[in-house]
Design a protein around this motif. Structure first.
Motif, mmCIF file in Angstrom:
data_model
loop_
_atom_site.group_PDB
_atom_site.id
_atom_site.type_symbol
_atom_site.label_atom_id
_atom_site.label_comp_id
_atom_site.label_asym_id
_atom_site.label_seq_id
_atom_site.Cartn_x
_atom_site.Cartn_y
_atom_site.Cartn_z
ATOM 1 N N ASN A 83 0.830 -1.191 0.000
ATOM 2 C CA ASN A 83 0.000 0.000 0.000
ATOM 3 C C ASN A 83 0.874 1.253 0.000
ATOM 4 O O ASN A 83 2.060 1.184 0.308
ATOM 5 C CB ASN A 83 -0.918 0.011 1.232
ATOM 6 C CG ASN A 83 -1.859 -1.166 1.274
ATOM 7 O OD1 ASN A 83 -2.310 -1.670 0.237
ATOM 8 N ND2 ASN A 83 -2.174 -1.635 2.474
ATOM 9 N N SER A 84 0.275 2.369 -0.336
ATOM 10 C CA SER A 84 1.001 3.651 -0.340
ATOM 11 C C SER A 84 2.319 3.533 -1.096
ATOM 12 O O SER A 84 3.380 3.957 -0.610
ATOM 13 C CB SER A 84 1.247 4.115 1.107
ATOM 14 O OG SER A 84 0.036 4.259 1.808
ATOM 15 N N LEU A 85 2.260 2.949 -2.269
ATOM 16 C CA LEU A 85 3.474 2.724 -3.046
ATOM 17 C C LEU A 85 4.144 4.034 -3.434
ATOM 18 O O LEU A 85 3.472 5.042 -3.734
ATOM 19 C CB LEU A 85 3.159 1.901 -4.288
ATOM 20 C CG LEU A 85 2.999 0.404 -4.016
ATOM 21 C CD1 LEU A 85 2.218 -0.277 -5.117
ATOM 22 C CD2 LEU A 85 4.366 -0.247 -3.838
ATOM 23 N N GLU A 86 5.457 3.994 -3.419
ATOM 24 C CA GLU A 86 6.280 5.153 -3.744
ATOM 25 C C GLU A 86 7.139 4.811 -4.956
ATOM 26 O O GLU A 86 7.421 3.631 -5.202
ATOM 27 C CB GLU A 86 7.172 5.501 -2.555
ATOM 28 C CG GLU A 86 6.407 5.791 -1.271
ATOM 29 C CD GLU A 86 7.309 5.868 -0.049
ATOM 30 O OE1 GLU A 86 8.509 5.562 -0.179
ATOM 31 O OE2 GLU A 86 6.800 6.232 1.033
ATOM 32 N N PRO A 87 7.583 5.825 -5.707
ATOM 33 C CA PRO A 87 8.456 5.532 -6.862
ATOM 34 C C PRO A 87 9.683 4.716 -6.471
ATOM 35 O O PRO A 87 10.168 3.917 -7.271
ATOM 36 C CB PRO A 87 8.840 6.933 -7.350
ATOM 37 C CG PRO A 87 7.673 7.790 -6.974
ATOM 38 C CD PRO A 87 7.200 7.242 -5.648
ATOM 39 N N GLU A 88 10.149 4.878 -5.239
ATOM 40 C CA GLU A 88 11.323 4.135 -4.780
ATOM 41 C C GLU A 88 11.040 2.646 -4.600
ATOM 42 O O GLU A 88 11.964 1.853 -4.436
ATOM 43 C CB GLU A 88 11.831 4.706 -3.460
ATOM 44 C CG GLU A 88 12.390 6.128 -3.529
ATOM 45 C CD GLU A 88 11.329 7.183 -3.709
ATOM 46 O OE1 GLU A 88 11.647 8.268 -4.222
ATOM 47 O OE2 GLU A 88 10.153 6.922 -3.333
ATOM 48 N N ASP A 89 9.785 2.266 -4.607
ATOM 49 C CA ASP A 89 9.431 0.857 -4.477
ATOM 50 C C ASP A 89 9.494 0.127 -5.821
ATOM 51 O O ASP A 89 9.385 -1.108 -5.859
ATOM 52 C CB ASP A 89 8.005 0.700 -3.919
ATOM 53 C CG ASP A 89 7.866 1.249 -2.514
ATOM 54 O OD1 ASP A 89 6.856 1.931 -2.238
ATOM 55 O OD2 ASP A 89 8.764 0.995 -1.691
ATOM 56 N N ALA A 90 9.667 0.854 -6.895
ATOM 57 C CA ALA A 90 9.715 0.221 -8.210
ATOM 58 C C ALA A 90 10.921 -0.704 -8.313
ATOM 59 O O ALA A 90 12.056 -0.310 -7.997
ATOM 60 C CB ALA A 90 9.792 1.287 -9.295
ATOM 61 N N ALA A 91 10.672 -1.922 -8.723
ATOM 62 C CA ALA A 91 11.726 -2.940 -8.784
ATOM 63 C C ALA A 91 11.123 -4.224 -9.338
ATOM 64 O O ALA A 91 9.899 -4.325 -9.514
ATOM 65 C CB ALA A 91 12.306 -3.209 -7.396
ATOM 66 N N VAL A 92 12.000 -5.182 -9.590
ATOM 67 C CA VAL A 92 11.540 -6.545 -9.826
ATOM 68 C C VAL A 92 11.478 -7.228 -8.463
ATOM 69 O O VAL A 92 12.456 -7.218 -7.716
ATOM 70 C CB VAL A 92 12.473 -7.312 -10.772
ATOM 71 C CG1 VAL A 92 11.972 -8.751 -10.951
ATOM 72 C CG2 VAL A 92 12.559 -6.614 -12.117
ATOM 73 N N TYR A 93 10.338 -7.779 -8.144
ATOM 74 C CA TYR A 93 10.137 -8.444 -6.870
ATOM 75 C C TYR A 93 10.270 -9.946 -7.061
ATOM 76 O O TYR A 93 9.632 -10.535 -7.949
ATOM 77 C CB TYR A 93 8.772 -8.086 -6.293
ATOM 78 C CG TYR A 93 8.751 -6.699 -5.685
ATOM 79 C CD1 TYR A 93 8.818 -5.563 -6.486
ATOM 80 C CD2 TYR A 93 8.690 -6.523 -4.303
ATOM 81 C CE1 TYR A 93 8.825 -4.298 -5.935
ATOM 82 C CE2 TYR A 93 8.692 -5.252 -3.738
ATOM 83 C CZ TYR A 93 8.768 -4.149 -4.568
ATOM 84 O OH TYR A 93 8.779 -2.883 -4.000
#
Length: 120
Positions: A83-93
């Motif tokens: 939740n509350s995703l931020e641009p810094e969370d962008a990645a391959v999970y």
């Protein structure tokens, strides 16, 4: 052989939510732990949240309060509610699974990864 398959990634606006799923299948006696990692371009893979077979979970500081890891033991599946995703969370999970293939013998398996893109 054990297969680990992630799903649920995609493109979301900042502040939005995504739910990742990871299912393990195959020659599994039991699962010791399931973990979510992520890797952004140019960065090392980092642990996001692990959960053990008895259910104890941990979230790294950067996602604490926003991400929640949970599992369904009957389905050998782990989830990551983001939740509350931020641009810094962008990645391959990536999903990582520690499997007991027989009593006392463990093996590690990785999924292929699922892309999470967060637009600002």
């Amino acid at each position: 052989q054990v297969q680990v398959v992630e799903s649920g990634g995609g493109l979301v606006q900042a502040g939005g939510s995504l739910r990742l799923s990871c299912a393990a299948s195959g020659s599994i006696f039991s699962i010791n732990a399931m973990r979510w990692y992520r890797q952004a371009p140019g960065k090392e893979r980092e642990l996001v949240a692990p959960i053990r077979s008895v259910g104890s979970a941990y979230h790294v500081d950067s996602v604490k309060g926003r991400f929640t890891i949970s599992r369904d033991g009957a389905k050998n599946t782990v989830y990551l509610q983001m939740n509350s995703l931020e641009p810094e969370d962008a990645a391959v999970y990536y999903c990582h699974v520690v499997v007991a293939v027989v009593v006392g013998r463990y093996a590690n398996y990785w999924g292929q990864g699922t892309q999470v893109t967060v637009s600002s």
